[in-house]
Design a protein around this motif. Structure first.
Motif, PDB file in Angstrom:
ATOM      1  N   UNK A 184      40.195  40.046  13.028  1.00  0.00           N
ATOM      2  CA  UNK A 184      41.366  40.663  13.666  1.00  0.00           C
ATOM      3  C   UNK A 184      41.621  40.042  15.041  1.00  0.00           C
ATOM      4  N   UNK A 185      40.534  39.821  15.788  1.00  0.00           N
ATOM      5  CA  UNK A 185      40.672  39.258  17.135  1.00  0.00           C
ATOM      6  C   UNK A 185      41.211  37.826  17.088  1.00  0.00           C
ATOM      7  N   UNK A 186      40.815  37.067  16.072  1.00  0.00           N
ATOM      8  CA  UNK A 186      41.293  35.678  15.955  1.00  0.00           C
ATOM      9  C   UNK A 186      42.806  35.657  15.779  1.00  0.00           C
ATOM     10  N   UNK A 213      40.098  30.880  23.442  1.00  0.00           N
ATOM     11  CA  UNK A 213      39.711  32.156  22.837  1.00  0.00           C
ATOM     12  C   UNK A 213      39.523  32.004  21.331  1.00  0.00           C
ATOM     13  N   UNK A 214      40.442  31.270  20.683  1.00  0.00           N
ATOM     14  CA  UNK A 214      40.310  31.060  19.240  1.00  0.00           C
ATOM     15  C   UNK A 214      39.016  30.313  18.906  1.00  0.00           C
ATOM     16  N   UNK A 218      36.140  31.828  16.554  1.00  0.00           N
ATOM     17  CA  UNK A 218      35.824  31.118  15.308  1.00  0.00           C
ATOM     18  C   UNK A 218      34.348  30.740  15.257  1.00  0.00           C
ATOM     19  N   UNK A 219      33.775  30.352  16.397  1.00  0.00           N
ATOM     20  CA  UNK A 219      32.351  30.015  16.444  1.00  0.00           C
ATOM     21  C   UNK A 219      31.507  31.230  16.078  1.00  0.00           C
ATOM     22  N   UNK A 220      31.852  32.393  16.610  1.00  0.00           N
ATOM     23  CA  UNK A 220      31.131  33.621  16.275  1.00  0.00           C
ATOM     24  C   UNK A 220      31.334  34.013  14.816  1.00  0.00           C
ATOM     25  N   UNK A 221      32.532  33.748  14.279  1.00  0.00           N
ATOM     26  CA  UNK A 221      32.754  34.037  12.860  1.00  0.00           C
ATOM     27  C   UNK A 221      31.902  33.135  11.973  1.00  0.00           C
TER      28      UNK A 221
END
Length: 659
Positions: free
Chosen positions: A43-45, A53-54, A58-61
């Motif tokens: 949702x945050x992406x 920020x993206x 994305x790295x955390x995803x």
């Protein structure tokens, strides 16, 4: 299995907070609640407005999908992270996921690209060589050579994690977080339950029952070992001593009581704040092998050995040598008579954990570990190899058993596989005389910073330091040599010696390391063995603040707590190795409270850190204490709107090397 077994049975060297409220994806990842993180991050992406920020989201995803066993999705998100300026870390993790999926050509290319981007082909050399070795083995499989092993998934796998099967009497006991596990609380790392022990028949039918209810609890239980007479069990239990406290794994012992099991007690050598797991008992019950993450290890998890004392207790753990343990992770030891099976991601393999075997030789040493290759090993994590039965003799002899893997195509995140092993005809004898040689490659490296002028910037990897000075010592004898252009010194080892190394270079902090050649293998099948030791030099950034992690103080207090002592002990070691440097110990408060009080409190805390270092033997003349109060925050938030995490980052203890 990265989520549940590599660290294993959870939490490992990091904390797992089960009850903290999570409000955003980054916090969920920080607290290892990866299943919770995924929908938040997605949702945050979609809402993110900048590439930066993206890229971070994305790295955390990507990480969250790896930890919840979805490498295909992880690859997609790591690529998105890289496309949004997340840097070479995204390439590194994408390549690792490709390797686990056995897409080796792609993995090699991405590793090569990542090395080019950070300016160090050294950083990924072992990853690339492992992928090339796996390609070679895949080619051999394609040639249709006769296989030693055949494997098939067990019939009792679930859609959850099932792993580490061990034979017990006429049954098979394994670990699982399937829905029938005890306790109703969800483990937010995986989104499933906590692990328990389960039992099925030796043939691996679909009928599965929970193990003894006096052993299974709402905590994590798993990876048992049973004595030959079936009267003693040693197993892993991971629990937290209190609410919102770190959970650690320990080894527990239980005795048979009738058809069930009695209360479990923690083995005496298990120290608080460390992780012990994966027990394996010798046939005579006098030796206990296990995996642990301890300060005296070679790096990552290592295999240890404990001997049973006359009074029935266990001796202090003995670290097994560098023929077995590496700077990576060695886990899941199991025994078949005197053959030791274990898994490693530090020895050369196909990707993730691979299963190896070794055994004691006539000279009392262990043979060089042998990779079981395909189809037992894969690009994913392969572990927990067990032998169930043998049949026949000679070339008609077969062995059957089980192992675990999180390879693609399984029922759940981790699955159990059944194997049959047959005896292949031996190769023709080689008349060449055997010459044994053990070689150690000592490499001096330094960190690669994203901003070469700022030691607080992101670390991208390491690269060799050419022409560094190495002082190599054996007992009272020493010699001084320089590394080559690759930062390396290679030497042929003398048997049964303890080596000490010190690396130096102008404008760097010296580093020291050791290597023992005691009981290294003399294996006719692999007479030459190479070992590696890295010495890491930290470049001196004068008058730049370095934040010391894990230095906390009680509210309104300045004394050094026990949990801060290890960090200050490490700083003591740095000062001992570099006797010419002077440092300033600094302390900072957050913005809450009156400025004058904060100044006094921070000065007292800085002085307490200096006094502790002096107690450890550091010359007071080399130390200065300075309290900064609230005047130098690193988080630029309005005080009333700072989050608790921002306050914590501002409340820090630092040191800086003075001119």
């Amino acid at each position: 299995m990265r989520h549940l077994c590599l660290l294993l049975l959870l939490c490992c060297s990091i904390s797992c907070t089960y009850t903290a409220k999570i409000t955003d994806g980054a916090t969920a990842v920080d607290r290892k609640q990866y299943d919770v993180a995924v929908p938040m991050l997605e949702r945050e992406y979609k809402k993110a407005k900048t590439r930066k920020a993206k890229g971070e989201i994305a790295l955390n995803l990507g990480k969250s999908y790896v930890e919840t066993s979805n490498d295909e999705a992880a690859i997609e998100w790591y690529q998105k992270a890289y496309d949004n300026n997340a840097g070479p870390e995204a390439l590194r993790e994408k390549a690792a996921a490709l390797k686990r999926l056995e897409r080796y050509d792609e993995a090699i290319q991405v590793y090569t690209d990542a090395g080019f981007e950070i300016g160090s082909k050294y950083e990924f050399r072992k990853d690339i060589s492992g992928a090339e070795l796996a390609q070679k083995w895949l080619a051999e499989e394609a040639e249709g050579k006769e296989r030693e092993f055949t494997v098939a998934p067990a019939g009792f796998n679930s859609r959850q994690a099932d792993y580490a099967p061990v034979p017990f009497e006429e049954r098979l006991v394994f670990t699982s977080d399937r829905a029938a596990a005890a306790g109703e609380e969800k483990f937010n790392w995986t989104g499933r339950g906590f692990t328990d022990l389960f039992v099925t028949d030796l043939e691996g039918s679909s009928s599965v029952d929970a193990f003894d209810s006096r052993v299974n609890t709402p905590d994590h239980e798993g990876t048992p070992a049973f004595s030959a007479d079936g009267q003693e069990m040693i197993f892993t239990r991971c629990s937290s001593p209190g609410k919102r406290e770190d959970a650690y794994c320990g080894l527990y012992r239980s005795e048979r009581v009738g058809e069930g099991w009695g209360p479990a007690s923690l083995l005496s050598f298990v120290r608080p704040g460390a992780n012990y797991m994966h027990p394996a008992l010798s046939e005579d019950g006098q030796q206990l092998f296990f995996s642990a993450l301890l300060e005296d290890g070679w790096g990552g998890y290592d295999i240890y050995l404990s001997n049973r004392q006359e009074d029935g207790s266990w001796s202090d753990p003995i670290l097994m040598n560098r023929a077995i343990n590496t700077q990576g992770n060695e886990q899941f030891p199991t025994l078949d008579a005197d053959t030791l099976y274990f898994s490693s991601d530090g020895l050369e393999g196909m990707g993730g954990l691979d299963i190896f075997r070794t055994w004691p030789t006539n000279n009392g040493r262990y043979a060089a570990p042998k990779n079981l290759k395909m189809p037992v090993n894969s690009g994913a994590d392969d572990f927990a190899f067990s032998v169930v039965r043998r049949q026949g003799s000679g070339l008609d002899h077969t062995t059957t058993g089980y192992f675990s893997s999180n390879r693609p195509g399984g029922e759940g995140s981790d699955d159990i596989y059944m194997y049959t092993k047959k005896v292949l005809p031996p190769p023709p004898p080689d008349p060449t005389p055997v010459v044994y040689k053990n070689i150690l490659d000592v490499t001096v490296v330094e960190k690669i910073y994203e901003d070469p002028t700022d030691n607080s910037s992101r670390i991208l990897g390491v690269k060799p330091v050419p022409n560094a000075t190495i002082i190599a010592s054996i007992g009272d004898q020493s010699r001084t040599v320089n590394t080559d252009e690759e930062g390396r010194l290679s030497l042929v080892l003398v048997d049964d010696q303890n080596y000490q190394f010190r690396a130096e270079r102008d404008e760097y902090l010296a580093d020291e390391g050791s290597f023992s050649s005691r009981n290294l293998p003399k294996d006719p099948e692999a007479p030459e063995q190479r070992y590696e030791l890295e010495l890491e030099l930290d470049k001196i950034f004068r008058n730049q603040e370095i934040v010391l992690k894990n230095i906390y103080y009680d509210y309104n207090e300045s004394f050094i707590r026990a949990d801060a002592q290890p960090t200050l002990n490490n700083l003591t070691t740095i000062l001992e190795r570099n006797p010419t440097i002077r440092i300033e110990m600094g302390s900072h408060t957050d913005c809450r409270g009156k400025p004058g009080y904060n100044q006094e409190l921070s000065q007292a805390r800085a002085q307490a850190a200096v006094d502790y270092l002096v107690e450890q033997g550091v010359d007071r003349a080399r130390l200065e204490a300075k309290g900064y109060g609230e005047e130098s925050p690193i988080e630029s938030c309005i005080c009333e709107r700072c989050t608790e995490d921002q306050h914590q980052r501002n409340r820090r203890t630092t040191f800086r090397i003075l001119e």
